[in-house]
Design an enzyme around this catalytic site. Structure first.
Site, PDB file in Angstrom:
ATOM      1  N   CYS A 128      -2.969  -5.932  -5.387  1.00 44.19           N
ATOM      2  CA  CYS A 128      -4.562  -5.896  -5.344  1.00 44.19           C
ATOM      3  C   CYS A 128      -4.981  -5.204  -3.941  1.00 44.19           C
ATOM      4  O   CYS A 128      -5.579  -4.476  -3.975  1.00 44.19           O
ATOM      5  CB  CYS A 128      -5.174  -7.131  -5.269  1.00 44.19           C
ATOM      6  SG  CYS A 128      -4.256  -8.583  -4.512  1.00 44.19           S
ATOM      7  N   HIS A 235     -11.256  -8.742  -1.298  1.00 43.46           N
ATOM      8  CA  HIS A 235     -10.222  -8.522  -0.321  1.00 43.46           C
ATOM      9  C   HIS A 235     -10.926  -7.474   0.623  1.00 43.46           C
ATOM     10  O   HIS A 235     -11.481  -6.567   0.179  1.00 43.46           O
ATOM     11  CB  HIS A 235      -8.917  -8.013  -0.924  1.00 43.46           C
ATOM     12  CG  HIS A 235      -8.148  -9.032  -1.403  1.00 43.46           C
ATOM     13  ND1 HIS A 235      -8.181 -10.507  -1.577  1.00 43.46           N
ATOM     14  CD2 HIS A 235      -6.981  -8.952  -2.340  1.00 43.46           C
ATOM     15  CE1 HIS A 235      -7.517 -10.873  -2.189  1.00 43.46           C
ATOM     16  NE2 HIS A 235      -6.514 -10.266  -2.551  1.00 43.46           N
TER      17      HIS A 235
END
Ligand code: A2P
Length: 328
Positions: A128, A235
């Site tokens: 990710c 994130h």
């Protein structure tokens, strides 16, 4: 297209269904698989109830499935992805199990789509944090040449699945952590995945290895420090890049803003820069805080934020599937 989702009840699995619902992959039939715990459960997809089945060795036999999206952990992918591929199914796997296998393309559709067509039955979806750095780095590599990359990540608890979110929510009520080795509330944990012999974590190694593979720069010097922070979702990654050639900041900003899938948010005089709360629920990568690294001859700093469950996992995997839309 006949599509299967393995791990359909998980955080990424349920986001696969959400993203599939929003986009038009031309699904004619959907098969949902999870563990025996979820067998028999019904999930609504485009107004129709779909039954969750227990994943078994014969689950893929005789069902004429075209694409299977996997997100049920590495062990399940190692065992079941080859069984699906044997049945002629194209597996798009979200786990780290197959990413560094030489026979398996590792794809970010905005960066290396052509590699996807070299698959032998399995395509891997990258880590990710890595995904959200690839398009900006590709531009820098093409235009100026990259000498070295330094990543520092600020990763949300949703990257650990439901159990990461539970640790943060329960921690806020004063309860001790069950998943992380320390409380995540009011804390930053420089520890994602297991520690390796060289002192790096496996997450840091994934970012280093996968960056080199996706950018097709096998010798590129890359280092990373990955940190879990008390953010529910999305994130953030600080990327420091040393370049081979000089560059113009405004030109670079223009270039980044023109890319599909990137939104430039860089007006510091108005306090405009990418933030996890704004990236959540979106499919784009947000880039800002673009500035010269004055400690080296030609260097630049960038701040990227993306929804780790969408662009960092489900959306990227479905964009890979979309590359094959006309083939099924
Ligand atoms: P289940 O919900 O039945 O446990 P997350 O990453 O959010 O924890 O989700 C993991 C996903 O992987 C879930 O859909 C989970 O199903 C699935 N899963 C876990 N173990 C197995 C297994 N042995 N066989 C098939 N699916 C599994």
């Amino acid at each position: 297209m006949r599509v299967a989702v393995v791990g359909a009840t998980g955080l990424v699995g349920s986001t696969f269904l959400k993203v599939l619902n929003e986009r038009d992959l031309g699904i004619t039939e959907l098969f949902l698989f999870a563990s025996s715990r979820s067998a028999g459960k019904k999930i609504d997809f485009k107004g129709k109830e779909c039954l969750v089945e227990e994943l078994r060795e014969d689950s893929f036999k005789g069902r004429d499935i075209d694409i299977a999206l996997f997100s049920a952990g590495g062990e399940i992918s190692l065992k079941y992805a080859p069984l699906a591929a044997q049945e002629g199914i194209l597996v798009i796997d979200n786990s780290s199990a197959w990413r560094m296998n030489k026979e398996v393309p590792l794809i970010v559709p905005e960066v290396n789509p052509q590699e996807a067509f070299k698959h032998k039955g399995i395509i891997a979806n990258p880590n990710c944090s890595t995904i959200q750095c690839m398009a900006p780095l590709k531009i820098l590599a093409n235009k100026y040449g990259i000498k070295r990359v330094v990543y520092s990540t600020y990763q949300a608890v949703s990257g650990t699945g439901h159990k990461g979110i539970v640790d943060l929510e329960e921690g806020l009520k004063g309860n001790p952590p069950k998943t992380y080795p320390h409380q995540i509330v009011n804390n930053c944990l420089p520890h994602i995945d297991v520690f390796l012999d060289n002192g790096y974590t496996k997450e840091e190694k994934k970012m280093i290895d996968e960056t080199r593979k996706i950018l097709d720069l096998p010798e590129l010097p890359v280092t990373a420090t990955c940190v879990r922070v008390p953010v529910i979702n999305s994130h953030s990654v600080s990327i420091n890049v040393e370049l081979e050639k000089d560059f113009d900041i405004d030109e670079l900003k223009k270039e980044l803003a023109s890319l599909d899938g990137i939104i430039l948010l860089d007006e510091v005089e108005k306090n405009v820069y990418p933030l996890p709360v704004n990236a959540t629920g979106k499919d784009e990568v947000f880039v800002g805080r673009i500035r010269r690294d004055e400690s080296v001859k030609y260097g630049v700093n960038l701040w990227t934020v993306a929804d780790n469950i969408r662009k960092g996992a489900a959306t990227n995997a479905i964009q890979i599937a979309e590359l094959f839309k006309d083939r099924f």
